[in-house]
Design a protein around this motif. Structure first.
Motif, PDB file in Angstrom:
ATOM      1  N   SER A  51       0.837  -1.205   0.000  1.00 20.31           N
ATOM      2  CA  SER A  51       0.000   0.000   0.000  1.00 20.31           C
ATOM      3  C   SER A  51       0.870   1.252   0.000  1.00 20.31           C
ATOM      4  O   SER A  51       0.544   2.241  -0.641  1.00 20.31           O
ATOM      5  CB  SER A  51      -0.923   0.021   1.224  1.00 20.31           C
ATOM      6  N   ASN A  71      -0.392  -4.704   1.663  1.00 18.77           N
ATOM      7  CA  ASN A  71      -1.819  -4.885   1.385  1.00 18.77           C
ATOM      8  C   ASN A  71      -2.134  -6.377   1.280  1.00 18.77           C
ATOM      9  O   ASN A  71      -1.966  -6.981   0.226  1.00 18.77           O
ATOM     10  CB  ASN A  71      -2.185  -4.160   0.087  1.00 18.77           C
ATOM     11  N   VAL A 106      -3.979  -5.718   6.765  1.00 20.06           N
ATOM     12  CA  VAL A 106      -2.705  -5.004   6.636  1.00 20.06           C
ATOM     13  C   VAL A 106      -1.625  -5.733   7.420  1.00 20.06           C
ATOM     14  O   VAL A 106      -1.853  -6.175   8.550  1.00 20.06           O
ATOM     15  CB  VAL A 106      -2.828  -3.554   7.141  1.00 20.06           C
TER      16      VAL A 106
END
Length: 202
Positions: A51, A71, A106
């Motif tokens: 991410s 991610n 995450v």
């Protein structure tokens, strides 16, 4: 006529700037984590995307650091190159006894040190990897190549999946024969390959 002392001062400042810590942003479109836990009779392999990410780095060798946000929703198997053939594996990877992606979308890598070794462009990286809300230290060697305002970084390491509770036995459930067999068929060690590209922050 330019003062000789001014020239010396300029050269010192130039060398200091060249060695000073610089901040680099991860190019998430060009960066990828490759993972592989295949064993003789089982296991899977694939990739995960980032991410975001950043690091501070100095070609002069001063210790750097960084933070990377992974991610987990991007995690995908590449066992079969045919479109749609990995859907069942990708679904399995999301389950609680694998990566519990719905609960933990995450993962993070907190790089505490990037220290030059005796080999050119080779650095020792230490930090903490958090997956499924479990944090463990990691330590590996990386190659960092500076090209103008970019850095290309590569590394290969392994992590023990059991330290992050990536276990084929369903959590909070009695012992299961099928889960135990699955655990034996795949490797405890997940091979990780990093292919990263950074751009100097403006």
């Amino acid at each position: 006529m330019i003062n000789k002392s001014a020239i010396i001062l300029f050269l010192v400042l130039f060398q200091f700037a060249a060695r000073a810590q610089q901040t680099y942003q991860l190019d998430v479109k060009k960066s990828k984590i490759l993972w592989d836990n295949r064993k003789t009779m089982g296991g899977h392999h694939g990739y995960i995307l980032f991410s975001s990410g950043m690091l501070t780095f100095s070609p002069g060798g001063e210790s750097g650091n960084g933070i990377f946000i992974i991610n987990m929703n991007s995690m995908a198997a590449t066992d079969d190159l045919k479109a749609g053939s990995n859907e069942s594996t990708n679904k399995k990877l999301r389950e609680d006894n694998y990566f519990a992606i719905d609960k933990y979308p995450v993962a993070t890598m907190n790089v505490k040190q990037i220290v030059a070794t005796s080999k050119p462009s080779t650095y020792r990286v230490t930090g903490d990897l958090t997956i499924k809300n479990s944090t463990n230290p990691v330590d590996f060697t990386a190659t960092l190549i500076t090209k103008g305002n970019t850095i290309e970084a590569t590394a290969t390491t392994t992590i023990d999946r059991l330290k992050w509770h990536i276990d084929m036995q369903s959590p909070n459930q009695p012992w299961q024969l099928f889960g135990a067999i699955q655990n034996k068929l795949i490797s405890d060690q997940i091979l990780i390959k990093l292919n990263l590209v950074f751009s100097r922050a403006q």
